[in-house]
Design a protein around this motif. Sequence first.
Motif, PDB file in Angstrom:
ATOM      1  N   THR A 205       0.826  -1.205   0.000  1.00 22.20           N
ATOM      2  CA  THR A 205       0.000   0.000   0.000  1.00 22.20           C
ATOM      3  C   THR A 205       0.860   1.256   0.000  1.00 22.20           C
ATOM      4  O   THR A 205       0.604   2.205  -0.757  1.00 22.20           O
TER       5      THR A 205
ATOM      6  N   LEU B 275       2.220   1.830  -3.376  1.00 20.83           N
ATOM      7  CA  LEU B 275       1.236   2.163  -4.403  1.00 20.83           C
ATOM      8  C   LEU B 275       0.555   3.511  -4.196  1.00 20.83           C
ATOM      9  O   LEU B 275       0.085   4.128  -5.168  1.00 20.83           O
TER      10      LEU B 275
ATOM     11  N   SER C 184      -1.530   6.784  -6.863  1.00 22.08           N
ATOM     12  CA  SER C 184      -2.975   6.991  -6.899  1.00 22.08           C
ATOM     13  C   SER C 184      -3.326   8.216  -7.732  1.00 22.08           C
ATOM     14  O   SER C 184      -2.568   9.181  -7.806  1.00 22.08           O
TER      15      SER C 184
ATOM     16  N   LEU D 184      -3.426   4.625 -10.930  1.00 22.68           N
ATOM     17  CA  LEU D 184      -4.456   3.685 -10.461  1.00 22.68           C
ATOM     18  C   LEU D 184      -5.405   4.408  -9.516  1.00 22.68           C
ATOM     19  O   LEU D 184      -5.114   5.498  -9.023  1.00 22.68           O
ATOM     20  N   SER D 185      -6.532   3.797  -9.268  1.00 21.82           N
ATOM     21  CA  SER D 185      -7.523   4.373  -8.365  1.00 21.82           C
ATOM     22  C   SER D 185      -7.039   4.264  -6.921  1.00 21.82           C
ATOM     23  O   SER D 185      -6.457   3.249  -6.528  1.00 21.82           O
TER      24      SER D 185
ATOM     25  N   LYS E 250      -8.764   3.749  -4.498  1.00 24.27           N
ATOM     26  CA  LYS E 250      -9.517   2.698  -3.816  1.00 24.27           C
ATOM     27  C   LYS E 250      -8.706   1.408  -3.683  1.00 24.27           C
ATOM     28  O   LYS E 250      -8.904   0.644  -2.739  1.00 24.27           O
ATOM     29  N   ILE E 251      -7.790   1.177  -4.621  1.00 24.62           N
ATOM     30  CA  ILE E 251      -7.007  -0.065  -4.591  1.00 24.62           C
ATOM     31  C   ILE E 251      -6.109  -0.120  -3.358  1.00 24.62           C
ATOM     32  O   ILE E 251      -6.200  -1.069  -2.559  1.00 24.62           O
ATOM     33  N   PRO E 252      -5.212   0.880  -3.115  1.00 26.74           N
ATOM     34  CA  PRO E 252      -4.384   0.784  -1.904  1.00 26.74           C
ATOM     35  C   PRO E 252      -5.194   0.885  -0.611  1.00 26.74           C
ATOM     36  O   PRO E 252      -4.854   0.224   0.383  1.00 26.74           O
TER      37      PRO E 252
ATOM     38  N   ASN F  74      -8.258  -0.233  -0.099  1.00 23.55           N
ATOM     39  CA  ASN F  74      -8.878  -1.541   0.115  1.00 23.55           C
ATOM     40  C   ASN F  74      -7.856  -2.584   0.565  1.00 23.55           C
ATOM     41  O   ASN F  74      -8.195  -3.516   1.313  1.00 23.55           O
ATOM     42  N   LEU F  75      -6.616  -2.435   0.118  1.00 25.17           N
ATOM     43  CA  LEU F  75      -5.561  -3.336   0.598  1.00 25.17           C
ATOM     44  C   LEU F  75      -5.351  -3.169   2.094  1.00 25.17           C
ATOM     45  O   LEU F  75      -5.155  -4.145   2.828  1.00 25.17           O
TER      46      LEU F  75
ATOM     47  N   GLU G  39      -3.793  10.650  -0.365  1.00 26.29           N
ATOM     48  CA  GLU G  39      -2.977   9.434  -0.328  1.00 26.29           C
ATOM     49  C   GLU G  39      -1.759   9.634   0.577  1.00 26.29           C
ATOM     50  O   GLU G  39      -1.299   8.702   1.243  1.00 26.29           O
TER      51      GLU G  39
END
Length: 485
Positions: free
Chosen positions: A30, A33, A37, A41-42, A44-46, A48-49, A459
């Motif tokens: 996370t 990544l 953001s 990438l969105s 939401k991905i990190p 949600n991780l 982020e």
Amino acid sequence: MNTLKLTYSRFFERYSTFALWLCVGLAVLTLALLPLSYSYLSIKIPINLLYAALVIFLLFFWRDVKSIKALRLPLSFMAIVVIMAYISLFFAVNVSETKHLIRQFLLEPSLFMIMSFLLTMRLKEAQLQIVWFLLCCAFFYHPLATMYDFYANGGGSLGYRAMLPHYHIPPTAYVFYLLFAFSFAYVSFLKTRGLIKCIFGIFTLLGIYAFICNGGRFGALALITMMCAPFVFFTYKRKKIALLGLFLTLCLGGFALYHFSSSWQDRFNFHKIANNFMQVWHTPPSEMGQFAGESCQTWVKCSPHSLNKHSDITMEYSSLERISLLKSTLLAIADNPLRPNGYFFWQFPYNIQQIFPLDSLNHPFSLRDYGDTFISNNAHNHNYPSSIFFELGLVGFVGFSLFVGYFFYAFYKANIDFSSSAFMDTMGVNVRHIFIGSIGLALLGLIVANFFDCFPVREGQIFLFVLLGVFLGAKWHTKNNQKAR
């Protein structure tokens, strides 16, 4: 029931180590990544991780939650900030957006801070060393990406503001990640020996060069502060003499900068800025545009109060705008220090007009179009401490100051030795000191930079709070080990 407990116990014993490393892997991934953001990438991905890591941790180590009581002081200070942020809804212009920002920048990051604290606290000495290596891998691509951008897209010429290519906000805010990359390399260089010391020494130099490629004035000031900070916060022999020498060196360097910068371009002409500051500061914020030279007549919209004024002195526009925003903020605070005017610095252009309308002499001079009217040109006031005071009032500012001060006090009381020591230590104190020292230095650099800007953004806020949890976990471990000794 007993069979169920036995089954769960066996399941826990068999998979707990795997679950622990899965949580660590998700958290480190996370952090690697998050800077990507919005651009690659969105977000939401990190995020949600991190939520996945939290769920896994609670499933296997739910008994550890009781250890949160060790965080009662910092969490109490953060609670003051959160409460005042919600009270500020009564004075904010965009109430629904402010609620959204409270969740994104206060509640969610605090939850992840608690998670990373519990995770760090559970790790053993050898495991912490592996995490240290993984974090360095997650951070050290930032100076490399900055240097790549400097040569690939900037042609290697000074003046180009290099950063991670396609980063979603200006290079000034990208300094946030360079701070952590440098601090981890620098403290690791100081605290290790042999070949690994040479490796960290190389990354320390690369970190310094990345700041040069980025070209931020206040990033450079934060870098100098971080380089000098170990002389203040770490322990070593003849500290008083060293601090005196450091003070004299900084004074001499400041005088030299003031003297020699008189022939530099306006952006770096600190001689000119210092000589004109008092005259500019004693001018109402809306009239400060008169010192912007031709800017108000060409590419910038300025307050009418500035257009009918003329001055013989000029100041670099970015510095002038920051002074105008700062004075307007301080005047708004003085209007009612207890009133929280609406949480988060992005809301400043709207909330300031609740106190100083556009036609007020105390409104910032630089404007931009907003529907059929205007608002302040900048999304924030470029001074985070005053912005927090403006947003949360005196009570919220005190809570915020206590929260930050708690980390600096813990940083100082950690008694980190300036000299290097063995890479492996039976009590694991070295790696924990590297965590405390690295995150403490980066936090100090962040505070210095935030006197001239407002960051991190979303982020970065999550990135920061996860590392603050690591700091707290390392502090808890060190304290217990000292007691054991």
